[in-house]
Design a protein around this motif. Structure first.
Motif, PDB file in Angstrom:
ATOM      1  N   ALA A 172       0.743  -1.328  -0.320  1.00  0.00           N
ATOM      2  CA  ALA A 172       0.037   0.198   0.399  1.00  0.00           C
ATOM      3  C   ALA A 172       0.991   1.455   0.310  1.00  0.00           C
ATOM      4  O   ALA A 172       2.164   1.316   0.671  1.00  0.00           O
ATOM      5  CB  ALA A 172      -1.146  -0.127   1.441  1.00  0.00           C
ATOM      6  N   ASP A 173       0.588   2.480  -1.182  1.00  0.00           N
ATOM      7  CA  ASP A 173       1.551   3.771  -0.921  1.00  0.00           C
ATOM      8  C   ASP A 173       0.621   4.063   0.173  1.00  0.00           C
ATOM      9  O   ASP A 173      -0.286   4.138   0.826  1.00  0.00           O
ATOM     10  CB  ASP A 173       1.136   4.264  -2.438  1.00  0.00           C
ATOM     11  CG  ASP A 173      -0.513   4.898  -2.602  1.00  0.00           C
ATOM     12  OD1 ASP A 173      -1.020   4.058  -1.252  1.00  0.00           O
ATOM     13  OD2 ASP A 173      -0.491   4.851  -3.553  1.00  0.00           O
ATOM     14  N   GLN A 174       1.138   5.374   0.583  1.00  0.00           N
ATOM     15  CA  GLN A 174       1.074   5.682   1.731  1.00  0.00           C
ATOM     16  C   GLN A 174      -0.883   6.511   1.639  1.00  0.00           C
ATOM     17  O   GLN A 174      -1.598   6.288   2.846  1.00  0.00           O
ATOM     18  CB  GLN A 174       1.776   7.238   1.781  1.00  0.00           C
ATOM     19  CG  GLN A 174       1.561   8.102   2.749  1.00  0.00           C
ATOM     20  CD  GLN A 174       2.160   7.372   4.634  1.00  0.00           C
ATOM     21  OE1 GLN A 174       3.283   6.636   4.078  1.00  0.00           O
ATOM     22  NE2 GLN A 174       1.661   7.374   5.652  1.00  0.00           N
ATOM     23  N   LEU A 196      -7.008   2.866   4.883  1.00  0.00           N
ATOM     24  CA  LEU A 196      -7.956   1.962   5.127  1.00  0.00           C
ATOM     25  C   LEU A 196      -7.820   1.964   6.559  1.00  0.00           C
ATOM     26  O   LEU A 196      -7.707   0.667   6.653  1.00  0.00           O
ATOM     27  CB  LEU A 196      -7.334   1.070   4.255  1.00  0.00           C
ATOM     28  CG  LEU A 196      -8.160   0.574   2.772  1.00  0.00           C
ATOM     29  CD1 LEU A 196      -7.054  -0.222   1.738  1.00  0.00           C
ATOM     30  CD2 LEU A 196      -9.338   1.037   3.187  1.00  0.00           C
ATOM     31  N   GLY A 197      -6.308   2.648   7.247  1.00  0.00           N
ATOM     32  CA  GLY A 197      -6.025   2.518   8.255  1.00  0.00           C
ATOM     33  C   GLY A 197      -5.015   1.611   9.060  1.00  0.00           C
ATOM     34  O   GLY A 197      -4.957   0.793   9.684  1.00  0.00           O
ATOM     35  N   LEU A 198      -4.178   1.180   8.028  1.00  0.00           N
ATOM     36  CA  LEU A 198      -3.440   0.309   7.573  1.00  0.00           C
ATOM     37  C   LEU A 198      -1.365   0.330   8.691  1.00  0.00           C
ATOM     38  O   LEU A 198      -2.117   1.555   8.233  1.00  0.00           O
ATOM     39  CB  LEU A 198      -2.979  -0.481   6.486  1.00  0.00           C
ATOM     40  CG  LEU A 198      -3.968  -1.043   5.679  1.00  0.00           C
ATOM     41  CD1 LEU A 198      -3.979  -1.348   4.677  1.00  0.00           C
ATOM     42  CD2 LEU A 198      -4.268  -2.261   6.094  1.00  0.00           C
ATOM     43  N   SER A 199      -0.915  -0.626   7.905  1.00  0.00           N
ATOM     44  CA  SER A 199       0.589  -0.283   9.284  1.00  0.00           C
ATOM     45  C   SER A 199       1.594  -0.145   8.134  1.00  0.00           C
ATOM     46  O   SER A 199       1.158  -0.472   6.595  1.00  0.00           O
ATOM     47  CB  SER A 199       0.526  -0.748  10.157  1.00  0.00           C
ATOM     48  OG  SER A 199       0.471  -2.457   9.893  1.00  0.00           O
ATOM     49  N   GLU A 200       2.443   0.940   8.022  1.00  0.00           N
ATOM     50  CA  GLU A 200       3.737   0.400   7.661  1.00  0.00           C
ATOM     51  C   GLU A 200       3.598  -0.668   6.466  1.00  0.00           C
ATOM     52  O   GLU A 200       3.991  -1.593   7.221  1.00  0.00           O
ATOM     53  CB  GLU A 200       4.842   1.021   7.743  1.00  0.00           C
ATOM     54  CG  GLU A 200       5.756   2.091   7.069  1.00  0.00           C
ATOM     55  CD  GLU A 200       5.071   3.387   6.300  1.00  0.00           C
ATOM     56  OE1 GLU A 200       5.246   3.786   5.267  1.00  0.00           O
ATOM     57  OE2 GLU A 200       3.781   4.086   6.724  1.00  0.00           O
ATOM     58  N   MET A 206      -3.157   8.444  -7.617  1.00  0.00           N
ATOM     59  CA  MET A 206      -3.281   7.406  -7.281  1.00  0.00           C
ATOM     60  C   MET A 206      -3.189   6.389  -8.541  1.00  0.00           C
ATOM     61  O   MET A 206      -2.593   5.269  -8.430  1.00  0.00           O
ATOM     62  CB  MET A 206      -4.839   6.918  -6.896  1.00  0.00           C
ATOM     63  CG  MET A 206      -5.564   5.945  -6.805  1.00  0.00           C
ATOM     64  SD  MET A 206      -7.496   6.537  -5.921  1.00  0.00           S
ATOM     65  CE  MET A 206      -7.852   5.193  -4.694  1.00  0.00           C
ATOM     66  N   THR A 207      -3.547   6.913  -9.238  1.00  0.00           N
ATOM     67  CA  THR A 207      -3.304   5.844 -10.597  1.00  0.00           C
ATOM     68  C   THR A 207      -2.484   6.379 -11.699  1.00  0.00           C
ATOM     69  O   THR A 207      -2.199   7.971 -11.608  1.00  0.00           O
ATOM     70  CB  THR A 207      -5.055   6.672 -11.623  1.00  0.00           C
ATOM     71  OG1 THR A 207      -5.745   6.549 -10.884  1.00  0.00           O
ATOM     72  CG2 THR A 207      -5.420   5.144 -12.266  1.00  0.00           C
ATOM     73  N   ARG A 208      -1.556   5.688 -12.280  1.00  0.00           N
ATOM     74  CA  ARG A 208      -0.448   6.079 -12.878  1.00  0.00           C
ATOM     75  C   ARG A 208      -1.222   6.817 -14.706  1.00  0.00           C
ATOM     76  O   ARG A 208      -1.377   5.877 -15.130  1.00  0.00           O
ATOM     77  CB  ARG A 208       0.332   4.598 -13.108  1.00  0.00           C
ATOM     78  CG  ARG A 208       1.364   4.546 -11.215  1.00  0.00           C
ATOM     79  CD  ARG A 208       1.316   2.945 -11.477  1.00  0.00           C
ATOM     80  NE  ARG A 208       0.647   2.289 -10.777  1.00  0.00           N
ATOM     81  CZ  ARG A 208      -0.489   2.710  -9.934  1.00  0.00           C
ATOM     82  NH1 ARG A 208      -0.449   3.413  -8.937  1.00  0.00           N
ATOM     83  NH2 ARG A 208      -1.283   2.076  -9.337  1.00  0.00           N
ATOM     84  N   GLU A 209      -0.364   7.805 -14.455  1.00  0.00           N
ATOM     85  CA  GLU A 209      -0.684   8.286 -16.038  1.00  0.00           C
ATOM     86  C   GLU A 209      -0.324   7.695 -16.832  1.00  0.00           C
ATOM     87  O   GLU A 209       0.834   7.670 -17.274  1.00  0.00           O
ATOM     88  CB  GLU A 209      -0.854   9.753 -15.235  1.00  0.00           C
ATOM     89  CG  GLU A 209      -2.118  10.275 -16.807  1.00  0.00           C
ATOM     90  CD  GLU A 209      -3.333  10.379 -16.179  1.00  0.00           C
ATOM     91  OE1 GLU A 209      -4.003  10.673 -17.094  1.00  0.00           O
ATOM     92  OE2 GLU A 209      -3.680  10.453 -14.977  1.00  0.00           O
TER      93      GLU A 209
END
Lengths: 243, 243
Positions: A116-118, A124-128, B1-4
């Motif tokens: 997941a990116d930042q 989604l409230g995920l961890s790094e 989010m989307t890679r252009e």
DNA sequence: CCTATTTGTCTATTGATATAGACAACCATA
DNA sequence: TATGGTTGTCTATATCAATAGACAAATAGG
């Protein structure tokens, strides 16, 4: 509601035929022409351009499926009204278009498990370092593409959601398979932009078309985020209704 | 989010320089370039066009106030983020942009008393032949135009609302003067389209720009409709947030 | 069966977009 | 002050967009 200024803008970087095509599509959406388009010569005069320029615009709209031209008879309207897509706490695609269309379905274009990116981590409230399932999907109604979505689901909880989605064509059903009986929309951010090349192709739009973009998070009954998604709607076919 | 996708579309009716200008504006909004734009030569290669084409795009964005070019140094970003405009039951312009801007105000452009058309009659629950006050307004934040609205109020109840609005620059205050202490949004329909000539001028946009359109009805605490309105936001400056 | 109306196709010309290359002007910094 | 990196300006050429006019092909209606 607003009375349109008739003139069209030269050397604006937007070709005249495209400006005219956009205006005609808009006018049709507003119910301006009931059944048949005025003759090309009349339109040319109305927009202050040459007949051939109007023809280019019409030809683009024929390609799009908005108009149908018949030699000797005239040019006729093929598709009229926009679809109203409701947005609120209980937004679902399948329930969204109740009564407005017959056949609806979701198609899985691609899927992937990625870190997941930042932005996704926060949404989604995920961890790094957490992984997510990315789903690229296309939604159709009556055989016509309506929207194109990119969605992220936490991988630890929804490991093989692509399989369930591909089978049922529905996010609601896929989530049920993982014991999520119901879900709610926590937030929606709406923007608009020109469609990307990929979206143009998938949504069968002509270049320069506008997409309405919704970015949102869905949560389960416990308030835990289950889906982070960006959906692009063809702005000439769909309008969003907030209730 | 989307890679252009990097490529740009030829003979699509949208000039290359305009497509590139739109992309750069979008990228800036997404926080792509932190402070300074890459050199023209790099951008040209990136988009697969000539340097002069990129220069046309940049020159348009400089005109718009998005970029600032300095000979010998580089091209710098002047205005970055979009404004998030919340939409919900208690949407008000004045409360909308809390903390995001300093100076806010509404400007009365025109007003008129007219017989309500069919759409307005239905929206406001009026009877056939009723008259309404039409207000054409422009909203600014920090001296920059944000939105352009066309609003209708029942004339029998809000006879001289244009005066109160011109004085206070606020719908909320104007309605208070008529004994409406509070109001709620009953429904909002959101769409997107290319800006009309008039909106281009009022919102100081460049031709081909996109506007987000909200059509809505506000009701008083008794549920009686008080305002029917269409607001156009510059899509490159504003995004809508539904909560 | 003629005629008016409408869309379809063709040719020619003008203006706006886009490419290509060269060089000037300005800036930062080694 | 010399050099490399950057934006600004100029000329030339090719391609696309728009205008102009003429006529063909299909349709509807008297």
């Amino acid at each position: 509601m607003t009375r349109e200024a008739a003139r069209v803008q030269r050397r604006s970087g937007i070709a005249l035929w495209r400006q005219i095509a956009d205006r005609i599509r808009l006018a049709i959406g507003a119910g301006e022409f009931s059944e048949r388009l005025p003759p090309e010569v009349d339109l040319a005069e109305r927009f202050g351009v040459n007949r051939h320029t109007v023809r280019s615009a019409i030809s683009a709209l024929v390609q799009e499926g908005v108009l149908r031209a018949e030699q000797g008879r005239g040019t006729f309207i093929e598709r009229k009204r926009k679809l109203a897509y409701p947005i609120g706490a209980r937004t679902r695609f399948s329930e969204g278009l109740q009564g407005q269309t017959r056949d609806r379905r979701g198609i899985l274009l691609a899927h992937e498990v990625v870190e997941a990116d930042q932005t996704t981590i926060e949404a989604l409230g995920l961890s790094e370092g957490a992984t997510v399932v990315r789903l690229e999907t296309l939604s159709e109604a009556d055989g016509r593409p309506i929207s194109r979505a990119t969605s992220f689901f936490p991988a630890h909880r929804f490991g093989n959601i692509e399989g369930h989605y591909a089978e049922t064509g529905s996010i609601t059903s896929a989530l049920k398979a993982y014991g999520v009986p119901d879900y709610f929309r926590r937030s929606t951010v709406i923007s608009a932009r020109h469609a990307s090349d990929a979206d143009l192709a998938d949504l069968k739009l002509s270049p320069g078309a506008i997409v309405l973009v919704t970015v949102y998070v869905n949560v389960d009954p416990d308030g835990k985020p289950v889906q982070f998604s960006e959906t692009r709607f063809a702005a000439d076919v769909v309008e969003l209704s907030v209730s």
